[in-house]
Design a protein around this motif. Sequence first.
Motif, PDB file in Angstrom:
ATOM      1  N   ILE A 121       0.872  -1.090   0.136  1.00  0.00           N
ATOM      2  CA  ILE A 121       0.070   0.065   0.071  1.00  0.00           C
ATOM      3  C   ILE A 121       0.850   1.252   0.219  1.00  0.00           C
ATOM      4  CG2 ILE A 121      -1.735   1.341   1.191  1.00  0.00           C
ATOM      5  CD1 ILE A 121      -2.826  -1.317   2.354  1.00  0.00           C
ATOM      6  N   ASN A 125       1.172   4.048  -2.696  1.00  0.00           N
ATOM      7  CA  ASN A 125       0.798   5.463  -2.492  1.00  0.00           C
ATOM      8  C   ASN A 125       2.246   6.230  -2.862  1.00  0.00           C
ATOM      9  OD1 ASN A 125      -1.748   4.741  -1.549  1.00  0.00           O
ATOM     10  ND2 ASN A 125      -1.060   4.722   0.511  1.00  0.00           N
ATOM     11  N   TYR A 159      -6.483  -3.391  -8.547  1.00  0.00           N
ATOM     12  CA  TYR A 159      -6.424  -2.581  -7.357  1.00  0.00           C
ATOM     13  C   TYR A 159      -5.954  -1.200  -7.784  1.00  0.00           C
ATOM     14  CZ  TYR A 159      -3.816  -0.918  -3.326  1.00  0.00           C
ATOM     15  OH  TYR A 159      -3.447  -0.326  -2.041  1.00  0.00           O
ATOM     16  N   GLN A 162      -9.007   0.959  -8.420  1.00  0.00           N
ATOM     17  CA  GLN A 162      -9.705   1.382  -7.385  1.00  0.00           C
ATOM     18  C   GLN A 162      -9.070   2.308  -6.569  1.00  0.00           C
ATOM     19  OE1 GLN A 162      -9.712  -2.648  -5.157  1.00  0.00           O
ATOM     20  NE2 GLN A 162     -10.990  -3.598  -6.592  1.00  0.00           N
ATOM     21  N   GLN A 163      -7.600   2.565  -6.845  1.00  0.00           N
ATOM     22  CA  GLN A 163      -6.887   3.451  -6.225  1.00  0.00           C
ATOM     23  C   GLN A 163      -6.767   5.086  -6.954  1.00  0.00           C
ATOM     24  OE1 GLN A 163      -5.966   3.026  -2.860  1.00  0.00           O
ATOM     25  NE2 GLN A 163      -7.230   1.161  -3.297  1.00  0.00           N
ATOM     26  N   LYS A 165      -4.948   5.152  -9.297  1.00  0.00           N
ATOM     27  CA  LYS A 165      -3.524   5.416  -9.688  1.00  0.00           C
ATOM     28  C   LYS A 165      -3.214   5.562 -11.321  1.00  0.00           C
ATOM     29  CE  LYS A 165      -0.853   5.723  -7.154  1.00  0.00           C
ATOM     30  NZ  LYS A 165      -0.150   6.949  -6.414  1.00  0.00           N
TER      31      LYS A 165
END
Length: 249
Positions: A121, A125, A159, A162-163, A165
Amino acid sequence: MSAELITGRIHSVESFGTVDGDGIRFIVFVQGCLMQCLYCHNPDALDIKGGQTVTVPELMKEIVTYKSFLQPNGGGVTASGGEAVLQAKFITELFKAVHQENLTTCLDTNGYVGDYNQDIINLVNESDLVMLDLKQINDDIHRKLTGISNQYAKRFAEYLYQQHKRTWIRYVIVPRWTDDNESAHLLGQFTKDMDNIERIELLPFHQMGASKWKTLGKDYKLKGIEPPSVETLKRLHSILTSYGHKVIY
């Protein structure tokens, strides 16, 4: 834990990369990878116990000497491989130090992530951009091509979506393995609703790594396979753009 106490294993560095993220990049090739891609052009970077041990300050000492070249046009540092997520803590600390120098960060990965723990994570980030290799959406072919299932990479793509990114997808075009229409449609269908994907890059297969396989005494199974033709790239480009993606090659 301070950056000084965290060490990483790297294969090599490149000072002026121009295709591995925004602007001009300083690329850190991390040592170690769990995939066994038949077309790997850095087989000497696969051994997780190989390479050289470095600290974040040691790397940053070299990186900052190129800062004036890297900073324009969103340039910065890319962690490539090998596979960078295998050293998530180290790369996260490196990326934090890079951000302190007002440079951007890019994670180049095959997405082979098992446990989405805090280390992963934190790494995502701290990454301004992720370049994700989606090698083949057909799982049977993917297993033969890389030695493992594609479910890890697909889950990582989801993922990232969803983020929200920023993501670039990289797809290596290997004749007889990934250059067919069905495989391109599968990739388009899988990614069509992922609006975080800024582009899909078609990377033509090449034989540049064959000599390394021979030096290491390994059997190179793609002998004699020629790079894909321009016509092939145009055909796959047409298919993938039909799913709404920006596609480059």
